[in-house]
Design a protein around this motif. Structure first.
Motif, PDB file in Angstrom:
ATOM      1  N   VAL A   1      -5.283  -4.782   8.791  1.00  0.00           N
ATOM      2  CA  VAL A   1      -4.561  -3.533   8.539  1.00  0.00           C
ATOM      3  C   VAL A   1      -5.537  -2.373   8.752  1.00  0.00           C
ATOM      4  CG1 VAL A   1      -3.369  -2.142   6.800  1.00  0.00           C
ATOM      5  CG2 VAL A   1      -3.014  -4.621   6.856  1.00  0.00           C
TER       6      VAL A   1
ATOM      7  N   LYS B   1     -14.962  -4.858   5.567  1.00  0.00           N
ATOM      8  CA  LYS B   1     -14.670  -5.858   4.550  1.00  0.00           C
ATOM      9  C   LYS B   1     -13.523  -5.423   3.662  1.00  0.00           C
ATOM     10  CE  LYS B   1     -18.765  -7.051   2.760  1.00  0.00           C
ATOM     11  NZ  LYS B   1     -19.802  -6.412   3.570  1.00  0.00           N
ATOM     12  N   LYS B   2     -13.191  -4.133   3.682  1.00  0.00           N
ATOM     13  CA  LYS B   2     -12.110  -3.653   2.844  1.00  0.00           C
ATOM     14  C   LYS B   2     -11.317  -2.584   3.582  1.00  0.00           C
ATOM     15  CE  LYS B   2     -14.908  -0.052   0.641  1.00  0.00           C
ATOM     16  NZ  LYS B   2     -14.158   1.190   0.765  1.00  0.00           N
TER      17      LYS B   2
ATOM     18  N   ASN C   1     -12.351   0.131  -6.146  1.00  0.00           N
ATOM     19  CA  ASN C   1     -12.786   0.285  -4.739  1.00  0.00           C
ATOM     20  C   ASN C   1     -13.981  -0.599  -4.437  1.00  0.00           C
ATOM     21  OD1 ASN C   1     -13.025   1.221  -2.123  1.00  0.00           O
ATOM     22  ND2 ASN C   1     -14.082   3.113  -2.712  1.00  0.00           N
ATOM     23  N   GLY C   2     -13.837  -1.423  -3.391  1.00  0.00           N
ATOM     24  CA  GLY C   2     -14.962  -2.265  -2.971  1.00  0.00           C
ATOM     25  C   GLY C   2     -14.875  -3.693  -3.462  1.00  0.00           C
TER      26      GLY C   2
ATOM     27  N   LEU D   1       0.829  -1.212   0.000  1.00  0.00           N
ATOM     28  CA  LEU D   1       0.000   0.000   0.000  1.00  0.00           C
ATOM     29  C   LEU D   1       0.862   1.259   0.000  1.00  0.00           C
ATOM     30  CD1 LEU D   1      -2.768  -1.116   2.522  1.00  0.00           C
ATOM     31  CD2 LEU D   1      -3.110  -0.611   0.098  1.00  0.00           C
TER      32      LEU D   1
ATOM     33  N   GLN E   1      -7.228  -4.595  -1.209  1.00  0.00           N
ATOM     34  CA  GLN E   1      -8.048  -3.947  -0.181  1.00  0.00           C
ATOM     35  C   GLN E   1      -8.694  -4.986   0.742  1.00  0.00           C
ATOM     36  OE1 GLN E   1     -11.305  -1.953  -2.067  1.00  0.00           O
ATOM     37  NE2 GLN E   1     -11.014  -0.076  -0.929  1.00  0.00           N
ATOM     38  N   ASP E   2      -9.232  -6.041   0.133  1.00  0.00           N
ATOM     39  CA  ASP E   2      -9.892  -7.092   0.920  1.00  0.00           C
ATOM     40  C   ASP E   2      -8.891  -7.799   1.826  1.00  0.00           C
ATOM     41  OD1 ASP E   2     -12.106  -6.414  -0.470  1.00  0.00           O
ATOM     42  OD2 ASP E   2     -12.236  -8.243  -1.653  1.00  0.00           O
TER      43      ASP E   2
ATOM     44  N   ALA F   1      -6.081  -6.652   2.951  1.00  0.00           N
ATOM     45  CA  ALA F   1      -5.661  -5.733   4.017  1.00  0.00           C
ATOM     46  C   ALA F   1      -6.656  -5.787   5.171  1.00  0.00           C
ATOM     47  CB  ALA F   1      -5.532  -4.307   3.478  1.00  0.00           C
ATOM     48  N   ALA F   2      -7.943  -5.748   4.844  1.00  0.00           N
ATOM     49  CA  ALA F   2      -8.973  -5.791   5.891  1.00  0.00           C
ATOM     50  C   ALA F   2      -8.921  -7.128   6.621  1.00  0.00           C
ATOM     51  CB  ALA F   2     -10.352  -5.565   5.284  1.00  0.00           C
TER      52      ALA F   2
ATOM     53  N   CYS G   1      -7.890   4.454  -2.453  1.00  0.00           N
ATOM     54  CA  CYS G   1      -9.042   3.574  -2.684  1.00  0.00           C
ATOM     55  C   CYS G   1     -10.322   4.343  -2.974  1.00  0.00           C
ATOM     56  CB  CYS G   1      -9.261   2.656  -1.491  1.00  0.00           C
ATOM     57  SG  CYS G   1      -7.798   1.682  -1.085  1.00  0.00           S
TER      58      CYS G   1
END
Ligand code: SF4
Lengths: 238, 180
Positions: free
Chosen positions: A120, B177-178, A106-107, A93, A112-113, A115-116, A100
């Protein structure tokens, strides 16, 4: 076909000789994180997220590149691995410009997924903010280097499935970039067939279809299984 | 006032951001009334204050983009028990940090000369206009941050859940979720 029996996360599992720890784990419902692996094309071990611990091995091993062996004891979810994976994602990142909230992906972005999933909630290293371009020269697609994590899925799918080998990697270290042909703008490429396979396998917002704005880019790589099954079984079945 | 049952002292500040996170704060709608029972809002862009007060919780929207922000965030940190990076600009730099790939001079020229009508030039040497930092930075690069509330912006319900957890002394658990 010789069968290997091994233990992954305390479970006795079996795989065929030559199969990777990664594939055997996933076939048994053990989800090892990854960003560069994609089923149906070769593995390169670029992202390092699938690192696992193997008893008796002095170093961590990339699960996607390590074939199963008889009696192996593999751990995929230790605290140490979780820590390393979290830091890897933070480094990704911080390496380029991931914004994002204004990204096409995004989404529904794999980075991103992940990381979550790894918890993070902020990036502990300094962001680099490199000045990178966006190649919009292709008629139908765009390449945003700001979002590229150099997983090389695009390079491999273009070479191994489409057979065009438009993409390659140029430069070293921090100057490493995905390039079309010999470093041409994508739109000038003589090898690109405009099939869009590279776009569909890209895990982030680096490759996208033109006309898509924030959060509108969805990737679909079901085609890959279809083609690979056809190649391996000589049958066009889903 | 009863020191045990006193209301939680809350502040919200707006640094380099678009105020969207504060709009989302207002989006808590009727829950703002529930919140008002539990907290005393001592400082925010909605209130009038001169000196930043001593508070229990501060929500900080926005990145640290100029010298004034830098001064403010340091003072706020000293006077806040629980400091929350509130929204993506505070957490990652986000849109405020888009300009970081260009040198400040280029950014200023773009805003005040190339795209301005009428062109009055870049404001310089005016103490009322804080100088831009070389880079807009997420607040944890400047001060210690206790919690990160992601989102561009975080939703009203998320803000409510988060604040209620802090007020009740629980660990806030916002399932995301993200990232971002
Ligand atoms: S590619 Fe993914 S992680 Fe990067 S900015 Fe886009 S949504 Fe965020």
């Amino acid at each position: 076909m010789s069968i290997k029996t091994l233990t992954i996360d305390g479970r006795m599992v079996t795989g065929a000789a030559g199969e990777s720890i990664f594939d055997v784990a996933w076939n048994n419902g053990i989800r090892i994180p990854r960003l560069c692996h994609v089923g149906g094309i070769s593995d390169v071990g670029a992202c390092r997220l699938c690192l696992v611990e193997i008893e008796g091995w002095p170093k961590l091993a990339a699960a996607c590149l390590t074939p199963v062996e008889e009696g192996m004891v593999v751990r995929t979810q230790t605290e140490r691995l979780r820590r390393h994976r979290k830091l890897i994602v933070e480094l990704l990142l911080a390496e380029r410009n991931h914004v994002c909230s204004v990204c096409v992906q995004n989404g529904h972005c794999e980075l991103q997924d992940l990381a979550a999933e790894l918890g993070v909630d902020h990036v502990r290293v300094y962001y680099r903010f490199p000045r990178l371009g966006v190649d919009m020269s292709h008629e139908r697609f765009g390449l945003d280097h700001n979002r590229c994590i150099l997983c090389t899925r695009c390079v491999r799918v273009c070479d191994e499935v489409e057979g065009a080998h438009t993409w390659d990697v140029a430069g070293r270290g921090v100057n490493c970039m995905i390039v079309a042909d010999m470093g041409e703008p994508w739109g000038n490429s003589e090898t690109c067939t405009s099939c869009g396979k590279c776009v569909q396998v890209c895990p982030t917002g680096a490759l996208f279809e033109k006309g898509k704005t924030v959060g509108e880019m969805y990737k679909d790589r079901r085609f890959l299984k279809y083609i690979v099954t056809a190649r391996e079984k000589r049958q066009w079945i889903r | 006032m009863d020191p045990v049952n006193r209301k939680i002292r809350l502040a919200t500040v707006w640094l380099g951001g678009c105020s969207g996170c504060h709009m989302s704060f207002l989006d808590m709608d009727e829950r703002l009334l529930e919140l008002a029972q539990r907290v005393e809002l001592l400082a925010s862009p909605f209130t009038d204050y001169k000196d930043f007060p001593e508070v229990d919780i501060t929500l900080v929207e926005g990145a640290v983009a100029n010298e004034e922000h830098l001064e403010q965030i340091r003072l706020i940190r000293r006077r806040t028990r629980i400091l929350v990076a509130f929204g993506d600009c505070a957490v990652t730099g986000n849109v405020t940090a888009l300009r970081n790939v260009f040198p400040v001079e280029e950014v200023l020229a773009r805003a005040f000369q190339e795209t301005a009508t009428p062109v009055v030039g870049v404001p310089r040497g005016n103490p009322a206009v804080p100088r831009l930092l070389e880079r807009a930075r997420p607040i944890h690069e400047v001060v210690q941050v206790d919690y990160f509330l992601q989102g561009c912006p975080p939703s009203g319900p998320e803000i409510y859940e988060f604040l209620m957890a802090l007020i009740e002394g629980r660990q806030p658990e916002i399932a995301r979720k993200k990232f971002g």
